[in-house]
Enzyme design. Sequence first.
Site, PDB file in Angstrom:
ATOM      1  N   GLY A  11       7.396  -6.159  -3.543  1.00 51.53           N
ATOM      2  CA  GLY A  11       8.088  -7.061  -2.619  1.00 51.53           C
ATOM      3  C   GLY A  11       9.456  -6.594  -2.163  1.00 51.53           C
ATOM      4  N   ASN A  13      10.054  -4.870   0.521  1.00 47.13           N
ATOM      5  CA  ASN A  13      10.121  -5.136   1.968  1.00 47.13           C
ATOM      6  C   ASN A  13      10.307  -6.623   2.242  1.00 47.13           C
ATOM      7  OD1 ASN A  13       9.682  -2.632   3.764  1.00 47.13           O
ATOM      8  ND2 ASN A  13       8.249  -2.356   2.056  1.00 47.13           N
ATOM      9  N   LYS A  64     -14.949 -14.103   1.106  1.00 44.93           N
ATOM     10  CA  LYS A  64     -13.775 -13.734   1.899  1.00 44.93           C
ATOM     11  C   LYS A  64     -13.409 -14.837   2.905  1.00 44.93           C
ATOM     12  CE  LYS A  64     -11.581  -9.822   3.787  1.00 44.93           C
ATOM     13  NZ  LYS A  64     -11.466  -8.419   3.544  1.00 44.93           N
ATOM     14  N   MET A  89      -2.562  -5.987  -0.221  1.00 44.29           N
ATOM     15  CA  MET A  89      -3.622  -5.047  -0.541  1.00 44.29           C
ATOM     16  C   MET A  89      -5.037  -5.600  -0.323  1.00 44.29           C
ATOM     17  SD  MET A  89      -2.172  -2.340  -0.776  1.00 44.29           S
ATOM     18  CE  MET A  89      -0.586  -1.552  -1.030  1.00 44.29           C
ATOM     19  N   LEU A  91      -7.853  -6.259   2.675  1.00 41.42           N
ATOM     20  CA  LEU A  91      -8.165  -5.998   4.081  1.00 41.42           C
ATOM     21  C   LEU A  91      -8.589  -7.316   4.735  1.00 41.42           C
ATOM     22  CD1 LEU A  91      -8.109  -3.465   5.791  1.00 41.42           C
ATOM     23  CD2 LEU A  91     -10.560  -3.194   5.331  1.00 41.42           C
ATOM     24  N   HIS A 108       3.485   0.864   7.162  1.00 46.06           N
ATOM     25  CA  HIS A 108       2.728   1.869   6.404  1.00 46.06           C
ATOM     26  C   HIS A 108       3.636   3.065   6.124  1.00 46.06           C
ATOM     27  CE1 HIS A 108      -0.707   3.924   4.823  1.00 46.06           C
ATOM     28  NE2 HIS A 108      -0.311   4.995   5.496  1.00 46.06           N
TER      29      HIS A 108
HETATM   30  C1  GAR Z   1       5.265  -0.270   1.144  1.00 44.21           C
HETATM   31  O1  GAR Z   1       5.632   1.074   0.920  1.00 44.21           O
HETATM   32  C2  GAR Z   1       4.296  -0.350   2.304  1.00 44.21           C
HETATM   33  O2  GAR Z   1       4.562   0.603   3.292  1.00 44.21           O
HETATM   34  C3  GAR Z   1       2.970  -0.078   1.624  1.00 44.21           C
HETATM   35  O3  GAR Z   1       3.051  -0.845   0.449  1.00 44.21           O
HETATM   36  C4  GAR Z   1       4.402  -0.788  -0.014  1.00 44.21           C
HETATM   37  C5  GAR Z   1       4.842  -2.168  -0.457  1.00 44.21           C
HETATM   38  O4  GAR Z   1       6.072  -2.075  -1.111  1.00 44.21           O
HETATM   39  N1  GAR Z   1       1.861  -0.468   2.447  1.00 44.21           N
HETATM   40  C6  GAR Z   1       0.748   0.275   2.585  1.00 44.21           C
HETATM   41  O5  GAR Z   1       0.556   1.305   1.976  1.00 44.21           O
HETATM   42  C7  GAR Z   1      -0.253  -0.272   3.588  1.00 44.21           C
HETATM   43  N2  GAR Z   1      -1.341   0.625   3.796  1.00 44.21           N
HETATM   44  P1  GAR Z   1       6.915  -3.365  -1.447  1.00 44.21           P
HETATM   45  O6  GAR Z   1       5.944  -4.312  -2.193  1.00 44.21           O
HETATM   46  O7  GAR Z   1       8.025  -2.907  -2.341  1.00 44.21           O
HETATM   47  O8  GAR Z   1       7.390  -3.958  -0.153  1.00 44.21           O
END
Ligand code: GAR
Length: 199
Positions: A11, A13, A64, A89, A91, A108
Site C-alpha cells: 500500500g 502507492n 468471480k 492482485m 484480474l 505497473h
Molecule cells: C507497485 O509496484 C505496482 O506497480 C505493482 O504492485 C506494486 C504495489 O506496491 N503493480 C503491478 O505489478 C501490476 N501488474 P504498493 O502495494 O506498495 O503500492
Amino acid sequence: MNIAVFASGRGTNFSAVVRAVKAGKIKANLALLVCDNPGAQVVGRARRAGIKIALVTRKELSAKEEFENKIIAYLQECKIDLIVLAGFMCLLSSAFVRRYSGRIINIHPSLLPSFKGVQGIKDAFDYGSKVTGVTVHFVDEKMDHGPIILQGAVRIEENDTLESLEVKIHRLEHKLYPEAIRLFTEGKLRLEGRKVTIK
Ligand code: GAR
C-alpha cells in the site's frame, strides 16, 4: 469527485495518494479502499488515514461474479467516479472493466508493453535491461495493456541490485501516480482509441 483505490499488499502507492489528497495536490475525495487480503499492510494504512475499507475476499465468495458484485455495491454506495488500481492482485473481469471503461487506471512497474505481469521490476533486472520505468495506464480487458497516460524511465546502473532498483521504481511511482490522478480529476485527459492526450 470520489476515488476508490484497489490494493492487495503493502500500500505504498495508496499512501502516496493519501498524501497528495491531504496536501491538496489532488482535489478529490479518497472515499474507499477495496482490498481482497485482510492481512495486507494497506488495511492498516487506510485505518490510520480514516478511509473506509471494503474487505472483499475471494475465498468467502467463490464465484468471480459474486465477488465483483459485492465490490460494485460498495462503489455505488460511495458514488465512486475513478478506480485506482495499486497492486491489486485480482484480474478484473471483462464485464467489470467494460462497466467502468475510461474510469479505471493502473500502475505497473515497467515500461509497458515490456515486462507485464506480477514481477515487472525483477523481470527487467534479470533481463539485463539498461532502462526500465513506470507506466500509468487506463485499464482495458487485457492485463497491463490499456492506453498509456504517463511513463517515467529509470536507468539501471551497473552497481544496482534488485533492491536498489525497487527503491528507485517505487520512488518514481509515488510521484507519477498522484500526477496521473490529478490530471484525471481535473478533466485533463482525453482518450481516443489507444491514444491519451493531455490538455
Ligand atoms: C507497485 O509496484 C505496482 O506497480 C505493482 O504492485 C506494486 C504495489 O506496491 N503493480 C503491478 O505489478 C501490476 N501488474 P504498493 O502495494 O506498495 O503500492
